[in-house]
Scaffold this motif. Structure first.
Motif, short mmCIF file in Angstrom:
data_model
loop_
_atom_site.label_atom_id
_atom_site.label_comp_id
_atom_site.label_asym_id
_atom_site.label_seq_id
_atom_site.Cartn_x
_atom_site.Cartn_y
_atom_site.Cartn_z
N UNK A 172 0.81 -1.21 0.00
CA UNK A 172 0.00 0.00 0.00
C UNK A 172 0.85 1.27 0.00
N UNK A 173 2.13 1.11 0.32
CA UNK A 173 3.08 2.24 0.30
C UNK A 173 2.56 3.44 1.09
N UNK A 174 2.21 3.18 2.34
CA UNK A 174 1.69 4.25 3.19
C UNK A 174 2.74 5.30 3.51
N UNK A 175 3.99 4.98 3.24
CA UNK A 175 5.06 5.94 3.51
C UNK A 175 5.01 7.11 2.52
N UNK A 176 4.19 7.03 1.49
CA UNK A 176 4.04 8.13 0.54
C UNK A 176 3.28 9.31 1.15
N UNK A 177 2.61 9.06 2.27
CA UNK A 177 1.86 10.15 2.91
C UNK A 177 2.84 11.06 3.62
N UNK A 178 2.77 12.34 3.31
CA UNK A 178 3.70 13.30 3.92
C UNK A 178 3.47 13.42 5.42
N UNK A 202 12.91 -6.17 13.38
CA UNK A 202 13.26 -7.55 13.02
C UNK A 202 13.41 -7.72 11.52
N UNK A 203 12.55 -7.06 10.75
CA UNK A 203 12.55 -7.29 9.30
C UNK A 203 13.55 -6.41 8.56
N UNK A 204 13.61 -5.15 8.96
CA UNK A 204 14.44 -4.20 8.20
C UNK A 204 15.70 -3.75 8.93
N UNK A 205 15.81 -4.12 10.21
CA UNK A 205 16.97 -3.72 11.03
C UNK A 205 17.11 -2.20 11.12
N UNK A 206 15.97 -1.54 11.10
CA UNK A 206 15.96 -0.08 11.17
C UNK A 206 14.80 0.37 12.06
N UNK A 207 14.84 1.65 12.45
CA UNK A 207 13.72 2.22 13.18
C UNK A 207 12.64 2.64 12.19
N UNK A 208 11.47 3.00 12.71
CA UNK A 208 10.36 3.38 11.83
C UNK A 208 10.72 4.56 10.92
N UNK A 209 11.25 5.66 11.45
CA UNK A 209 11.59 6.79 10.56
C UNK A 209 12.65 6.42 9.52
N UNK A 210 13.61 5.58 9.92
CA UNK A 210 14.66 5.16 8.97
C UNK A 210 14.08 4.33 7.84
N UNK A 211 13.14 3.45 8.17
CA UNK A 211 12.51 2.62 7.13
C UNK A 211 11.68 3.48 6.18
N UNK A 212 10.95 4.44 6.73
CA UNK A 212 10.14 5.33 5.89
C UNK A 212 11.03 6.07 4.89
N UNK A 213 12.11 6.66 5.38
CA UNK A 213 13.03 7.39 4.49
C UNK A 213 13.69 6.45 3.47
N UNK A 214 14.07 5.26 3.94
CA UNK A 214 14.72 4.29 3.07
C UNK A 214 13.81 3.90 1.90
N UNK A 215 12.56 3.63 2.20
CA UNK A 215 11.62 3.22 1.16
C UNK A 215 11.33 4.36 0.20
N UNK A 252 18.45 12.81 3.48
CA UNK A 252 18.15 11.38 3.48
C UNK A 252 18.77 10.69 2.27
N UNK A 253 18.71 11.34 1.11
CA UNK A 253 19.24 10.73 -0.11
C UNK A 253 20.75 10.55 -0.03
N UNK A 254 21.42 11.58 0.45
CA UNK A 254 22.88 11.49 0.54
C UNK A 254 23.31 10.46 1.59
N UNK A 255 22.50 10.32 2.62
CA UNK A 255 22.80 9.32 3.65
C UNK A 255 22.69 7.91 3.08
N UNK A 256 21.73 7.70 2.19
CA UNK A 256 21.51 6.38 1.60
C UNK A 256 22.49 6.05 0.48
#
Length: 272
Positions: A172-178, A202-215, A252-256
């Motif tokens: 559903x890509x809910x991370x697209x919501x600003x 457990x799944x992504x080895x990241x925190x919620x904000x980190x996963x949102x930015x990563x995706x 975020x982009x430069x970090x990734x």
């Protein structure tokens, strides 16, 4: 004083020991799910005491003395059984346990003085000291709030909860919501925040904000690799995937990728 007032005071005083004992006992067993029925035996004394004081007022003095003895025994047992033996706990929780134990010991000290030196002046002073002691505990817990969620965090997410969380992110890509936050995400999919945090960790080895930015960055990377997006403003791509500011996007982009979006786009086109 009316009998009902004395009984209420006794009920509160007589349950101090069992309540503190339960706190320490079940705090040391973080995985305890059910409250054993045998533990209710600790309430026998408060119940019997209330009944005796209801029947006859002549037991009042003896019952309050028994309360002091009971709390003394409980605190002594708690000290040697729990406080003194704990060495492997989280340092902050261990400190909190000691603060609670010291608070109850100070209250016991005040109660003992009030009982053996029973003057109205001392009762007034004792009430003030008790309020000061309890206020001190309250202020400490406000300044250094305990991580009481640690016990809950041991609860494993259910398979259906894991599926819902992953589907919400990857399908559903809910991370697209600003501006989406963990709280908003939790309310939307109706799953507790701590369950979401455990699953994501457990799944992504990241925190919620980190996963949102990563995706979000992963979506932009796919678009930047597409030659058709050369003339598209990169900022528009950022807003499309959920970023609400260009500064947060570039950071975020430069970090990734260790590159700016434009540098990444040029490198991708050259490689093709």
């Amino acid at each position: 004083m009316p009998t009902i007032g004395i009984i209420i005071g006794f009920l509160g005083f007589s349950t101090f020991g069992p309540l503190v004992y339960w706190y320490f006992k079940f705090d040391s067993k973080q995985n305890a799910k059910d409250f054993p029925k045998a533990e209710y035996l600790h309430l026998v004394f408060p119940i019997i005491g209330c009944l005796l004081m209801t029947i006859s007022e002549k037991y009042d003095n003896e019952m309050y003395l028994a309360c002091n003895i009971s709390l003394t025994v409980y605190l002594a047992y708690i000290y040697f059984r729990f406080v003194f033996k704990r060495r492997t706990m989280d340092s902050h929780l261990l400190k909190l346990d000691k603060v609670i134990f010291i608070t109850m010991s100070l209250l016991l000290f005040v109660f003992l003085i009030q009982y053996f030196v029973a003057t109205i002046q001392l009762y007034v002073i004792g009430t003030g000291l008790s309020s000061l002691i309890i206020s001190g505990l309250f202020i400490y817990m406000m300044k250094y709030p305990p991580n009481l969620m640690k016990a809950i965090h041991k609860t494993k997410p259910k398979p259906e909860q894991i599926h819902t969380i992953i589907e919400a992110l990857e399908v559903k890509k809910m991370y697209h919501k600003q501006g989406i936050s963990l709280t908003e995400f939790s309310k939307t999919i109706n799953i507790p925040k701590y369950i979401i945090s455990i699953t994501i960790k457990d799944r992504y080895l990241k925190s919620f904000p980190e996963v949102i930015n990563h995706m979000r960055i992963e979506d932009i990377i796919k678009k930047l690799k597409n030659p058709d997006s050369v003339n598209t403003k990169i900022e528009e791509l950022a807003f499309d995937v959920g970023f609400n500011s260009t500064s947060s996007f570039y950071t975020a982009f430069k970090k990734e990728t260790s590159m700016t979006p434009r540098e990444f786009q040029k490198a991708s086109i050259l490689n093709h």
